[in-house]
Design an enzyme around this catalytic site. Structure first.
Site, PDB file in Angstrom:
ATOM      1  N   HIS A 235       0.713  -1.183   0.054  1.00 13.31           N
ATOM      2  CA  HIS A 235       0.087   0.305  -0.206  1.00 13.31           C
ATOM      3  C   HIS A 235       0.556   1.326   0.275  1.00 13.31           C
ATOM      4  O   HIS A 235       0.501   2.015  -0.617  1.00 13.31           O
ATOM      5  CB  HIS A 235      -0.802  -0.154   1.335  1.00 13.31           C
ATOM      6  CG  HIS A 235      -1.762   0.644   0.673  1.00 13.31           C
ATOM      7  ND1 HIS A 235      -3.168   0.419  -0.124  1.00 13.31           N
ATOM      8  CD2 HIS A 235      -2.353   1.634   1.544  1.00 13.31           C
ATOM      9  CE1 HIS A 235      -3.424   1.762  -0.244  1.00 13.31           C
ATOM     10  NE2 HIS A 235      -3.918   2.378   0.850  1.00 13.31           N
TER      11      HIS A 235
ATOM     12  N   GLU B 122     -10.849  -9.987  -5.444  1.00 10.35           N
ATOM     13  CA  GLU B 122      -9.719 -10.008  -5.044  1.00 10.35           C
ATOM     14  C   GLU B 122      -9.447 -11.787  -4.615  1.00 10.35           C
ATOM     15  O   GLU B 122      -8.166 -11.576  -4.759  1.00 10.35           O
ATOM     16  CB  GLU B 122      -9.792  -8.993  -4.335  1.00 10.35           C
ATOM     17  CG  GLU B 122     -10.028  -8.070  -4.488  1.00 10.35           C
ATOM     18  CD  GLU B 122      -9.409  -6.682  -3.332  1.00 10.35           C
ATOM     19  OE1 GLU B 122      -8.675  -6.009  -3.701  1.00 10.35           O
ATOM     20  OE2 GLU B 122     -10.156  -6.900  -2.518  1.00 10.35           O
TER      21      GLU B 122
ATOM     22  N   ASP C 116      -4.644  -7.488  -5.007  1.00 12.25           N
ATOM     23  CA  ASP C 116      -4.527  -8.741  -4.071  1.00 12.25           C
ATOM     24  C   ASP C 116      -4.986 -10.300  -4.920  1.00 12.25           C
ATOM     25  O   ASP C 116      -4.154 -11.371  -4.105  1.00 12.25           O
ATOM     26  CB  ASP C 116      -5.561  -8.524  -2.852  1.00 12.25           C
ATOM     27  CG  ASP C 116      -5.403  -7.918  -2.213  1.00 12.25           C
ATOM     28  OD1 ASP C 116      -4.817  -8.106  -1.079  1.00 12.25           O
ATOM     29  OD2 ASP C 116      -6.185  -6.563  -1.657  1.00 12.25           O
TER      30      ASP C 116
ATOM     31  N   CYS D   1      -9.216  -2.186 -11.000  1.00 16.71           N
ATOM     32  CA  CYS D   1      -8.930  -0.993 -10.653  1.00 16.71           C
ATOM     33  C   CYS D   1      -7.678  -1.171  -9.613  1.00 16.71           C
ATOM     34  O   CYS D   1      -6.853  -0.130  -8.951  1.00 16.71           O
ATOM     35  CB  CYS D   1      -9.714  -0.828  -9.163  1.00 16.71           C
ATOM     36  SG  CYS D   1     -10.267  -1.837  -7.820  1.00 16.71           S
TER      37      CYS D   1
END
Ligand code: PEP
Ligand code: MG
Length: 577
Positions: free
Chosen positions: A195, A439, A463, A510
């Site tokens: 992240h 994901e 993910d 995304c």
């Protein structure tokens, strides 16, 4: 002598500046002098910080499950005992009183003195005790720093223009750094889709991760060049090297600003197929960039930022006010709000307990799993999203779905909340689209079932790749296995796209794969028509879309499905790109 260190490039761009080193696992400590009259208040501040750090640690100790290995509990017990030790609690008070220094600085001085003693002991066991000192000291420092009376402007000017070099950074640290004017960062650990790396890309800060032992080769204030485009950190470069990079920096800037010419152009392929190109946002500083880069809307609004660098979670009104502000800035563009995805690499302080200490947090209680377990966390956010939907085009997106049961649970909570809002006479969009992120490989394989229940799907490749390849996305030691082109990943994406087509619902992507121009043509060929990417990379992807013709890419998907390794697919793509 110039030292060149190589790592994984995670955010492009070149930065030139002085290094600021954040020591191993240590928060950045300010130093300042306090007035004589303030000394006793400072002592109180220190005592309170020790008390709250002790309380935090006791809470963690109580959450260690009885099934956990015994040494986890005794490890924490040792730290609790250290918090009562005079060496750590009384000595900093003496330093504050004698030197009129701030509590953080007094604690840092005492930490250094203790570590020196341990390091001088010629005993490998004792010298590892310095890690325990650091754990305990850092916990107290973090409490102190949250309540630092130091005006923020001072912090801002200290870090402004620097390149940060750290062992590792949390997403929360990264978010703060941008406000402090940091120009780039490099870390010793971390993967390309951690992240922290994603945040760097979205903030447009050049960054490199995974430069092992980098802090050993650098000194505070060294001149450095960080080349995030090729993943190199140069320490103490000579004048000729600096000149070369200044030139490249200017060239890159020219290239990216030339892309702004296509900002207003419709996002259409050469054969006239319109592609939805939206932006991923997260920090308040991203909100304006959506319009600046000409995105068609927001395909992923990560709401975790609302929980970072604070002590209590936001309530419904704060959620609602934030979403309303974003919508006002978007001025009619669609906004896809993703519900909370806390846990694993998205740890925040915002008063959220993500459960006991676990060894595999990425496989644990995160995202929708946590939300379903903690309705008090989930329901205010859902209500706020519903209320915001009365004011413009909003979509609600749920992360990490792995079963239809979870999906049905979420849908039934939304139904219940709608009923409450109706009874309370509060406005919302009755047809608010509810979608889910694909994901987890299980969800991709069964995408058809999810497509039959939901209004849209969005593929979260960060993910999806982590779980398909069984690699922790923040662990740089296995990041060589992170391969968006692995045939298994391509098949899961393809399967999800087919499911959307069958049920006539939109499927977006995304994850970071959507924002990497190397994959744009492949994704178009596989049938992707909605991309949501970090704003800093949006125009590059748009340029490739505008230069592509879908009718030339359709046979490509069949060819790619026949190839049996990521390497083969990569070679094939090179000819195509
Ligand atoms: C993803 O997993 O691809 C995604 C977009 O979500 P995040 O990176 O926030 O986990
Ligand atoms: Mg994700």
């Amino acid at each position: 002598m110039t030292i060149a260190l190589h790592g994984k490039k995670v955010s492009r761009g070149i930065a030139i500046g002085r290094l600021h080193i954040i020591e191993r696992n240590q928060p950045d400590i300010p130093e300042y002098i306090i007035e004589k009259s303030e000394v006793e208040n400072e002592v109180q501040r220190f005592k309170q910080a020790v008390a709250s750090a002790r309380e935090q640690l006791s809470r963690i100790r109580n959450r260690v499950p009885s099934s956990a290995a015994a040494d986890i509990a005794s490890f924490i017990d040792t730290h609790l005992l250290m918090m009562d030790d005079v060496a750590l609690t009384a000595e900093p008070i003496r330093l504050i009183r004698e030197n009129y220094c701030n509590a953080e600085w007094a604690l840092k001085i005492q930490r250094n003195a203790l570590v020196d003693v341990f390091m001088q002991m010629n005993d490998p066991y004792l010298s590892t005790r310095r890690d325990d000192v650091d754990h305990v000291v850092n916990r107290i420092q973090r409490v102190l720093l949250k309540h630092t009376p130091l005006p923020h402007e001072d912090l801002d000017t200290r870090l402004s223009g620097t390149i940060i070099l750290a062992e590792d950074l949390t997403p929360a640290d990264t978010a703060l750094m941008q406000q402090q004017g940091v120009t780039a960062f490099a870390t010793e650990y971390g993967g390309p889709t951690s992240h922290t790396a994603i945040l760097a890309r979205s903030l447009g800060i050049p960054a490199i991760v995974g430069i092992h032992h980098a802090t050993r080769y650098a000194r505070e204030d060294d001149m450095a060049v960080l080349d995030g485009t090729s993943g190199v950190l140069l320490i103490a470069p000579d004048e000729r090297t600096l000149e070369h990079y200044r030139h490249r920096q200017a060239e890159e800037e020219r290239y990216y600003s030339s892309l702004s010419e296509i900002r207003e152009s419709p996002c259409r392929t050469r054969d006239n197929i319109t592609i939805e190109l939206q932006a991923n946002i997260e920090l308040p500083s991203d909100f304006d960039t959506v319009r600046e880069v000409g995105a068609n809307g927001v395909g992923l609004y990560r709401t975790e930022f609302l929980y970072m660098n604070r002590e209590t979670p936001p309530d419904e009104e704060e959620h609602y006010a934030t979403y309303s502000k974003v919508m006002e800035i978007l001025d009619g563009l669609p906004l896809t709000i993703r519900t909370l995805d806390l846990g694993a690499d998205k740890q925040v302080d915002g008063g959220v307990q993500t459960g006991p200490v676990h060894t595999n947090p990425a496989l644990g209680l995160r995202a929708v799993r946590l939300c379903l377990k903690e309705p008090a966390l989930f329901r205010p956010q859902l209500r706020a999203i519903l209320r915001a939907s009365a004011n413009g085009p909003v979509r609600l997106m749920v992360p990490m779905l792995s079963s239809l049961t979870e999906t049905d649970q979420v849908l039934s909570i939304i139904k219940e909340l709608k009923k409450d809002l109706r009874e309370q006479g509060m406005a919302f969009d009755e047809n608010l689209p509810v979608g889910g992120m694909i994901e987890v490989p299980a969800a991709a394989v069964c995408a058809e079932f999810f497509a039959s229940r939901l209004d849209f799907l969005s593929i979260g490749t960060n993910d999806l790749i982590q779980y398909t390849m069984a690699i922790d996305r923040v662990n740089d030691e296995v990041s060589y296995l992170y391969d968006p082109l692995h045939p298994a990943v391509i098949r899961l994406i393809h399967c999800t796209l087919l499911a959307g087509r069958k049920h006539n619902i939109p499927v977006a992507m995304c994850g970071e794969m959507a924002g990497d121009p190397a994959y744009t043509r492949l994704l178009l060929g596989l049938g992707l028509r909605e991309f949501s990417v970090h704003p800093a990379g949006l125009l590059e992807v748009k340029k490739i879309i505008m230069d592509s013709a879908i009718n030339e890419l359709t046979t490509m998907a069949d060819e790619v499905m026949r190839l049996n390794s990521g390497r083969q697919i990569e070679d094939y793509l090179k000819t195509l790109n």
